[in-house]
Motif scaffolding. Sequence first.
Motif, short mmCIF file in Angstrom:
data_model
loop_
_atom_site.label_atom_id
_atom_site.label_comp_id
_atom_site.label_asym_id
_atom_site.label_seq_id
_atom_site.Cartn_x
_atom_site.Cartn_y
_atom_site.Cartn_z
N SER A 1 0.87 -1.17 0.00
CA SER A 1 0.00 0.00 0.00
C SER A 1 0.91 1.22 0.00
N ASP A 2 0.35 2.35 -0.28
CA ASP A 2 1.16 3.54 -0.52
C ASP A 2 0.93 4.54 0.60
N LEU A 3 1.90 4.66 1.50
CA LEU A 3 1.78 5.61 2.60
C LEU A 3 2.99 6.54 2.59
N PRO A 4 2.80 7.78 2.21
CA PRO A 4 3.94 8.71 2.20
C PRO A 4 4.43 8.98 3.62
N GLU A 5 5.67 9.46 3.72
CA GLU A 5 6.24 9.75 5.04
C GLU A 5 5.41 10.80 5.76
N GLY A 6 5.19 10.58 7.05
CA GLY A 6 4.43 11.54 7.84
C GLY A 6 2.92 11.34 7.76
N ILE A 7 2.50 10.28 7.09
CA ILE A 7 1.07 10.00 6.93
C ILE A 7 0.76 8.67 7.61
N MET A 8 -0.41 8.60 8.28
CA MET A 8 -0.83 7.32 8.84
C MET A 8 -2.23 7.00 8.35
N GLU A 9 -2.59 5.73 8.44
CA GLU A 9 -3.95 5.33 8.06
C GLU A 9 -4.52 4.44 9.14
N ILE A 10 -5.53 4.97 9.84
CA ILE A 10 -6.20 4.17 10.86
C ILE A 10 -7.21 3.27 10.15
N GLY A 11 -7.16 1.98 10.48
CA GLY A 11 -8.12 1.05 9.90
C GLY A 11 -7.57 0.19 8.78
N MET A 12 -6.31 0.42 8.42
CA MET A 12 -5.73 -0.39 7.34
C MET A 12 -5.74 -1.87 7.72
N GLU B 1 -5.39 -3.63 2.99
CA GLU B 1 -6.73 -3.19 2.58
C GLU B 1 -6.99 -1.81 3.17
N GLY B 2 -7.73 -1.01 2.44
CA GLY B 2 -8.03 0.37 2.84
C GLY B 2 -8.74 0.44 4.18
N GLY B 3 -8.50 1.51 4.89
CA GLY B 3 -9.12 1.69 6.20
C GLY B 3 -9.94 2.96 6.23
N GLY B 4 -9.64 3.81 7.15
CA GLY B 4 -10.45 5.00 7.34
C GLY B 4 -9.91 6.24 6.65
N GLY B 5 -9.01 6.07 5.73
CA GLY B 5 -8.46 7.24 5.03
C GLY B 5 -7.15 7.68 5.63
N GLN B 6 -6.31 8.27 4.80
CA GLN B 6 -4.98 8.69 5.24
C GLN B 6 -5.03 10.08 5.84
N LYS B 7 -4.18 10.32 6.83
CA LYS B 7 -4.10 11.64 7.44
C LYS B 7 -2.72 11.84 8.08
N PRO B 8 -2.37 13.09 8.37
CA PRO B 8 -1.03 13.30 8.93
C PRO B 8 -0.85 12.57 10.26
N LEU B 9 0.35 12.05 10.45
CA LEU B 9 0.71 11.38 11.69
C LEU B 9 0.56 12.34 12.87
N VAL B 10 -0.06 11.86 13.94
CA VAL B 10 -0.12 12.65 15.16
C VAL B 10 0.72 11.94 16.23
N SER B 11 0.78 12.48 17.42
CA SER B 11 1.61 11.89 18.47
C SER B 11 1.08 10.52 18.88
N ALA B 12 1.94 9.78 19.57
CA ALA B 12 1.54 8.47 20.11
C ALA B 12 0.30 8.62 20.99
#
Lengths: 338, 338
Positions: B208-219, B224-235
């Motif tokens: 799958s294609d995840l650029p640096e600094g981006i996370m995807e919750i639900g992958m 398989e696709g999850g809830g959409g990609q968005k910028p990485l936040v803190s732990a």
Amino acid sequence: MSNIKTKFINDPENITSELLEGYVLAYRDYVKLAGENIVVRVKPKKEGQVAIVTLGGSGHEPALSGFVGRGMLDCSVVGDVFAAPGAQRVFQALQLMKCEAGILLVVLNHSGDVMSANMACQLAERTGIKVKQLLVHDDISAGINAPADNRRGLSGCVPLFKILGAASEEGKSLDELLEIGTRYTNKVATLAVAMRSCTHPQNGAVISDLPEGIMEIGMGQHGEGGGGQKPLVSADDTAVEMVDLLCKQLKPAVGDKVMLIINGVGSTTHMELNIVFRKAYKELEERGFQVVFSRIQEILTVQEQAGFQMIMALPDEDHIDYLDNKPAEAPYWTAFGK
Amino acid sequence: MSNIKTKFINDPENITSELLEGYVLAYRDYVKLAGENIVVRVKPKKEGQVAIVTLGGSGHEPALSGFVGRGMLDCSVVGDVFAAPGAQRVFQALQLMKCEAGILLVVLNHSGDVMSANMACQLAERTGIKVKQLLVHDDISAGINAPADNRRGLSGCVPLFKILGAASEEGKSLDELLEIGTRYTNKVATLAVAMRSCTHPQNGAVISDLPEGIMEIGMGQHGEGGGGQKPLVSADDTAVEMVDLLCKQLKPAVGDKVMLIINGVGSTTHMELNIVFRKAYKELEERGFQVVFSRIQEILTVQEQAGFQMIMALPDEDHIDYLDNKPAEAPYWTAFGK
């Protein structure tokens, strides 16, 4: 939030304290914090038994604190990421662990750790704490038969924790433990290989530079140089080369009993570790040696580095008994024994 | 050698058979191959006890075969990388596991696995084998309260193996086990997050294609696709968001007992997993729930993907007893119990 774009962390300054807090919450039946960055067993061992203590920087989880528990370590003194904990903190831990039977302090041969340990032991002795040190120098990347002082400590320390933990629970004396442990450190050798580097979690720096398709046999666990970079070869060829080097160091005789552990350092898949183990095992058996104790696990990681460490030892009957037949109950090494 | 430039493998076609061979050599006191890609216990459980069997593709080690052992699985039927094992192999395993008390087949909800299981069970029933299925559908990425059929099986299956393994060793009947397991699957939810993708070990494709600094919750665990990609936040922010979504699904009441497990999927450091656990634990406690069982471990990986799965359940007293108080002795889940 952090400016490190590839890590789930918060403030990079708080990494070590936060990870330790999470760890002791997750395993609160087993471990607790007894001071800042000092991890101890919830249920201490019996009076009259020698305490086994170690020290080292964070960033290598589950090492070293993951092995605090019955039949393994009594205390792990933790430094900041890839940094020694400092003499004062080690001294504080020695004060906490003080007992009549004494303390065996296991030190991986890295300059900061050695300096912290030496100074702490001096302070401890002045206050009447009975403590002896055992140095681990299993890395053979400095060359076959290199002086022990030149050889760094790698993941070969973890089976040593198992051996010493079991022997101390049996009531062995400080001198006996030192002798049992020295016999092991003289007969263990570890070799690392890396093929994709890791990021320092506090400053985002890439720790070493490994282009795609290149591996480096002998790279240390903080990115220290090893035996030179070369094109990646197959799992089988890598395994055979590493077994060969480890055998050159340990010089097993036909029929000898061998311990073989593959330690994943962070992002080499378990799948690959299994494939490497398979060939290493077969190679050892073909050379006439007998693998009597084995494990495939991430016991000491180097952040998200791809690679592994191959740990080989020629355990004697004592060591096999402690490794295989005695129980251990640490969060990352639990065994029933036999 | 392979043309995959980032993996220690040999011929990509032989990955699964070679990794399983390595695995059973490393843990030969515990597991063995009983047929092609069929992993079973070396010491089978007693006559009259229900056999617990599961199936699934390789590439997720230590899942699923890492959990074959006393107090957990009796048999794991392995497919090729990320692929279902096929009905014939599952049927072969059911024939091997045939017993008077019957077989409980645990199936993760992925179409290939479900199809293989259904066909194998039909074949088995025709030959007089007593078998029932239990479907795991813990992934909540399809949306809160999505129909169970739309929810994939994730790492929430592993604590289920522990529960069913312990209950079957106690002599529970097939119907009782199905009931105990169904109560758990109705009260478990898992959510995945990824932030750096993995490489398919057989063809080198990035899954799958995840650029640096981006996370995807639900992958999902095959990209398989999850809830959409968005910028990485803190732990901490990631942990709170995931706890919130899991609570929306499970709807715990104040005072409820909660199981919380953080599963590393391949190359997120243990350090990070500990930091995420810390916040998730605190968030649950702040909301008035009580964490009664926890673990931080790579139990089901997605090659060298960076990310993790957060598993939450509302276990009842039975489940807590099986999870916490009963022994397990599988290579990647060993516990003394209480």
